[in-house]
Design a protein around this motif. Sequence first.
Motif, PDB file in Angstrom:
ATOM      1  N   ASN A 248       0.796  -1.266   0.144  1.00 25.08           N
ATOM      2  CA  ASN A 248      -0.067  -0.085  -0.051  1.00 25.08           C
ATOM      3  C   ASN A 248       0.823   1.150  -0.284  1.00 25.08           C
ATOM      4  O   ASN A 248       0.386   2.175  -0.750  1.00 25.08           O
ATOM      5  N   ILE A 249       1.960   1.218   0.713  1.00 21.38           N
ATOM      6  CA  ILE A 249       2.822   2.444   0.833  1.00 21.38           C
ATOM      7  C   ILE A 249       3.389   2.561  -0.681  1.00 21.38           C
ATOM      8  O   ILE A 249       3.628   3.542  -1.193  1.00 21.38           O
ATOM      9  N   LEU A 250       3.768   1.612  -1.504  1.00 20.77           N
ATOM     10  CA  LEU A 250       4.525   1.628  -2.472  1.00 20.77           C
ATOM     11  C   LEU A 250       3.614   2.184  -3.508  1.00 20.77           C
ATOM     12  O   LEU A 250       4.012   2.821  -4.647  1.00 20.77           O
ATOM     13  N   LEU A 251       2.449   1.889  -3.459  1.00 20.59           N
ATOM     14  CA  LEU A 251       1.398   2.489  -4.499  1.00 20.59           C
ATOM     15  C   LEU A 251       1.323   3.728  -4.586  1.00 20.59           C
ATOM     16  O   LEU A 251       0.909   4.420  -5.392  1.00 20.59           O
ATOM     17  N   PHE A 252       1.817   4.560  -3.471  1.00 19.75           N
ATOM     18  CA  PHE A 252       1.615   6.060  -3.337  1.00 19.75           C
ATOM     19  C   PHE A 252       2.683   6.629  -4.096  1.00 19.75           C
ATOM     20  O   PHE A 252       2.997   7.765  -4.585  1.00 19.75           O
ATOM     21  N   PHE A 253       3.896   5.600  -4.607  1.00 22.45           N
ATOM     22  CA  PHE A 253       4.957   6.256  -5.305  1.00 22.45           C
ATOM     23  C   PHE A 253       5.089   5.432  -6.622  1.00 22.45           C
ATOM     24  O   PHE A 253       6.338   4.758  -6.758  1.00 22.45           O
ATOM     25  N   PRO A 254       4.397   5.601  -7.535  1.00 20.75           N
ATOM     26  CA  PRO A 254       4.735   5.169  -8.955  1.00 20.75           C
ATOM     27  C   PRO A 254       5.845   5.594  -9.444  1.00 20.75           C
ATOM     28  O   PRO A 254       6.018   6.812  -9.434  1.00 20.75           O
TER      29      PRO A 254
ATOM     30  N   GLY B 203      -6.424   0.300   1.538  1.00 17.30           N
ATOM     31  CA  GLY B 203      -6.910  -1.200   1.969  1.00 17.30           C
ATOM     32  C   GLY B 203      -5.928  -2.117   2.411  1.00 17.30           C
ATOM     33  O   GLY B 203      -6.112  -2.899   3.411  1.00 17.30           O
ATOM     34  N   GLY B 204      -4.674  -1.886   1.898  1.00 19.53           N
ATOM     35  CA  GLY B 204      -3.371  -2.750   2.291  1.00 19.53           C
ATOM     36  C   GLY B 204      -3.085  -2.155   3.711  1.00 19.53           C
ATOM     37  O   GLY B 204      -2.640  -2.929   4.574  1.00 19.53           O
ATOM     38  N   PHE B 205      -3.116  -1.025   4.149  1.00 19.69           N
ATOM     39  CA  PHE B 205      -2.705  -0.575   5.196  1.00 19.69           C
ATOM     40  C   PHE B 205      -3.507  -0.706   6.484  1.00 19.69           C
ATOM     41  O   PHE B 205      -3.371  -1.158   7.408  1.00 19.69           O
ATOM     42  N   ILE B 206      -4.895  -0.348   6.004  1.00 15.33           N
ATOM     43  CA  ILE B 206      -6.095  -0.462   6.911  1.00 15.33           C
ATOM     44  C   ILE B 206      -6.409  -1.924   7.217  1.00 15.33           C
ATOM     45  O   ILE B 206      -6.654  -2.403   8.186  1.00 15.33           O
ATOM     46  N   GLY B 207      -7.032  -2.338   6.174  1.00 21.69           N
ATOM     47  CA  GLY B 207      -7.709  -3.594   5.851  1.00 21.69           C
ATOM     48  C   GLY B 207      -6.560  -4.949   6.208  1.00 21.69           C
ATOM     49  O   GLY B 207      -6.892  -5.745   7.191  1.00 21.69           O
ATOM     50  N   GLY B 208      -5.741  -4.879   5.149  1.00 24.93           N
ATOM     51  CA  GLY B 208      -4.738  -5.934   5.568  1.00 24.93           C
ATOM     52  C   GLY B 208      -3.852  -5.841   6.418  1.00 24.93           C
ATOM     53  O   GLY B 208      -2.882  -6.631   6.767  1.00 24.93           O
ATOM     54  N   GLY B 209      -3.454  -4.519   6.794  1.00 21.87           N
ATOM     55  CA  GLY B 209      -2.585  -4.129   7.932  1.00 21.87           C
ATOM     56  C   GLY B 209      -2.921  -4.103   9.366  1.00 21.87           C
ATOM     57  O   GLY B 209      -3.095  -5.111  10.127  1.00 21.87           O
TER      58      GLY B 209
END
Length: 191
Positions: A25-31, A51-57
């Motif tokens: 999720n963090i990497l998706l902010f830095f294409p 979703g990756g940080f809140i849900g899956g994290g």
Amino acid sequence: MCTGKCSLFIAISLYPLVLLSIICNILLFFPDWSTKAAKEGHITDEVKYMGGFIGGGVLVLIPALYIHLTGEQGCCANRFGMFFSIIFAAVGAAGAVYSFIVAMLGFSNGPLCRTTAGKWEQPFLDRNLVHVKSSNVWNECVEPKNVVQFNMGLFITLMVASVLQALLCASQVINGLVGCICGTCNDKQEA
């Protein structure tokens, strides 16, 4: 197998998946490995839903920690603790489902990019997954470079991680039910 040992195994299996979801999720902010898109607000809504940080994290990490504590007690004979592990595992499964849905939407809608027309848009939004079926259309995204492959890889990774998280949490629900009904110790461990 004692339900405590099973809880410990499930929790330890969840930790790397939680870390993977947060990193994706963090990497998706830095294409294109730069902060330019994030600074200028050229990030899709699906990435902003985190979703990756809140849900899956976070929503999986908190249950994993509790399940780990339940499992570390070993032969605790604590049916109440196993009951709470069912509730926590259900929260973890809900977080994994949220992560999966957001990742699936991000994967199907495609990235936000500057197109050959010079506008920032999601060129694959209503095009029936054409960017998945044909790599020839990836050239429609001029900037950030390779953003289609970048987003597809990370969103697929998030989907796989969230499916595994949901399966592990569901197995903890079953394990917790067994622990509540049958107790968490067998006769050999009590002695």
